[in-house]
Write a protein that holds these residues in place. Structure first.
Motif, mmCIF file in Angstrom:
data_model
loop_
_atom_site.group_PDB
_atom_site.id
_atom_site.type_symbol
_atom_site.label_atom_id
_atom_site.label_comp_id
_atom_site.label_asym_id
_atom_site.label_seq_id
_atom_site.Cartn_x
_atom_site.Cartn_y
_atom_site.Cartn_z
ATOM 1 N N LEU A 112 0.825 -1.206 0.000
ATOM 2 C CA LEU A 112 0.000 0.000 0.000
ATOM 3 C C LEU A 112 0.862 1.260 0.000
ATOM 4 O O LEU A 112 0.596 2.211 -0.733
ATOM 5 N N SER A 113 1.894 1.237 0.829
ATOM 6 C CA SER A 113 2.767 2.409 0.933
ATOM 7 C C SER A 113 3.473 2.685 -0.389
ATOM 8 O O SER A 113 3.595 3.840 -0.813
ATOM 9 N N ARG A 114 3.947 1.632 -1.063
ATOM 10 C CA ARG A 114 4.599 1.807 -2.355
ATOM 11 C C ARG A 114 3.621 2.339 -3.396
ATOM 12 O O ARG A 114 4.004 3.086 -4.298
ATOM 13 N N LYS A 115 2.369 1.962 -3.274
ATOM 14 C CA LYS A 115 1.330 2.474 -4.163
ATOM 15 C C LYS A 115 1.031 3.942 -3.861
ATOM 16 O O LYS A 115 0.606 4.696 -4.733
ATOM 17 N N LEU A 147 -10.240 4.425 7.209
ATOM 18 C CA LEU A 147 -9.058 5.111 7.726
ATOM 19 C C LEU A 147 -7.908 5.029 6.715
ATOM 20 O O LEU A 147 -6.740 4.986 7.086
ATOM 21 N N LEU A 148 -8.261 5.026 5.442
ATOM 22 C CA LEU A 148 -7.278 5.029 4.360
ATOM 23 C C LEU A 148 -6.943 6.471 3.987
ATOM 24 O O LEU A 148 -7.826 7.326 3.938
ATOM 25 N N PHE A 149 -5.677 6.749 3.741
ATOM 26 C CA PHE A 149 -5.295 8.085 3.276
ATOM 27 C C PHE A 149 -4.023 7.996 2.456
ATOM 28 O O PHE A 149 -3.334 6.970 2.455
ATOM 29 N N ARG A 150 -3.713 9.066 1.736
ATOM 30 C CA ARG A 150 -2.530 9.091 0.885
ATOM 31 C C ARG A 150 -1.280 9.362 1.712
ATOM 32 O O ARG A 150 -1.322 10.065 2.724
ATOM 33 N N THR A 151 -0.139 8.837 1.244
ATOM 34 C CA THR A 151 1.142 9.224 1.824
ATOM 35 C C THR A 151 1.429 10.673 1.414
ATOM 36 O O THR A 151 0.896 11.153 0.409
ATOM 37 N N PRO A 152 2.258 11.387 2.177
ATOM 38 C CA PRO A 152 2.577 12.776 1.785
ATOM 39 C C PRO A 152 3.138 12.877 0.370
ATOM 40 O O PRO A 152 2.809 13.810 -0.371
ATOM 41 N N GLU A 153 3.981 11.912 -0.028
ATOM 42 C CA GLU A 153 4.579 11.947 -1.368
ATOM 43 C C GLU A 153 3.504 11.791 -2.443
ATOM 44 O O GLU A 153 3.509 12.498 -3.458
ATOM 45 N N HIS A 154 2.575 10.875 -2.222
ATOM 46 C CA HIS A 154 1.519 10.664 -3.212
ATOM 47 C C HIS A 154 0.550 11.844 -3.226
ATOM 48 O O HIS A 154 0.038 12.225 -4.290
#
Length: 321
Positions: free
Chosen positions: A218-221, A278-285
């Motif tokens: 998920l994080s890599r996505k 509780l899903l959210f985007r990483t700061p980079e994404h």
């Protein structure tokens, strides 16, 4: 039945296009593009009629109100649905470790959740992983009844933060929002390990490792899930049958082979992720998404005077100048 055709329209909320209609009870139903083949099954009286829903629903494990319910049979087929109450604006019941890691975690609004799920399931924004298998979001149903604020359990400050993030997005603090997903046929990791004969310490270690694998994918996505659990990782029904068949000998070698089969499925991405409140985007994404939207806006501004290309079966006509 009262004709409500004048209340039907297409609406775009946070990049997701919905077919909006008023329901027979005066509520609102928003269907996604995935719901188009199942529009009749998703009419309210075919799954949420009180007697039907109460009789056929199955409560699923979790801290929220989540149910599996079949639709009525129409033209020889039915659809298995997952129906959950959106907990936007409520307190997040996370454990201490999770709270330390995700101090600002808040439940998504229904529109945010569907937008993130659609986005995560698509191949876009040049993530290192092309896609993640998700439950197909089908509909958002908003019943007409309003609650008292004390009944909702919601915080005005949380709702106001969502309004500030997404101005113009309709979100009523006193209304319920029911999210409807298509049921995934399969089992989660906990259910799979109930059929694998191995020691409890080994089970815990394997589950932790597999959960971390899914979280890393998920994080890599470009996404994070504040409440990631082994129950959120689903293996397809056919793969589950093969895993169970491999353990029929009942010896340690068979159990080890079953574990390897599960690990291989996760390694090649043959699993689904569920539960996105509780899903959210990483700061980079998040930065990538904002940059892509900015580019689209600038392109639209540049080409605002260019005529929109028409398909071959249409032609331009001038009326009254």
């Amino acid at each position: 039945m009262k004709d409500r055709s004048s209340h039907r329209s297409l609406v775009n909320v946070l990049g997701v296009v919905y077919y909006h209609s008023k329901t027979e009870d005066g509520g609102d139903l928003y269907l996604t593009r995935h719901a188009e083949p199942h529009a009749e099954h998703l009419e309210i009286h075919n799954w949420y009629e009180e007697a039907w829903f109460t009789k056929h629903r199955v409560k699923l494990l979790g801290t929220s109100s989540v149910y599996k319910v079949p639709t009525r049979t129409i033209k020889g087929t039915h659809l298995d649905l997952v129906v959950k109450n959106c907990r936007v604006g409520e307190d997040v019941p996370l454990n201490t470790h999770t709270l330390q890691e995700f101090m600002s975690a808040e439940f998504n609004s229904p529109w945010e959740e569907f937008a993130l799920v659609q986005e995560m399931g698509d191949r876009q924004y040049s993530q290192s992983i092309g896609w993640v298998k998700v439950q197909r979001p089908l509909a958002i149903y908003v019943p007409p009844q309003k609650m008292q604020l004390w009944q909702s359990g919601r915080s005005r400050s949380r709702i106001n933060r969502i309004h500030a993030r997404h101005p113009g997005v309709d979100l009523d603090i006193l209304k319920q929002y029911k999210l409807v997903y298509e049921w995934i046929r399969g089992k989660n990791l906990i259910e799979i390990f109930e059929h694998i004969r191995t020691d409890i310490p080994n089970i815990v270690e394997h589950l932790r490792s597999m959960q971390n694998k899914a979280q890393n994918d998920l994080s890599r996505k470009g996404y994070l899930m504040a409440d990631m659990k082994p129950e959120h990782v689903i293996i397809d029904e056919d793969d589950c049958k093969r895993i169970e068949a491999a353990g029929k000998r009942g010896d340690p070698a068979a159990a080890a082979e079953q574990v390897r089969m599960v690990e291989r499925l996760l390694e090649v991405g043959k699993y689904s992720i569920i539960d996105y409140e509780l899903l959210f985007r990483t700061p980079e994404h998040e930065d990538r998404v904002k940059a892509a939207r900015r580019c689209c806006y600038l392109d639209d501004q540049r080409d605002r005077f260019e005529p929109t290309p028409l398909p071959s079966f249409l032609s331009r006509t001038e009326i009254l100048g």
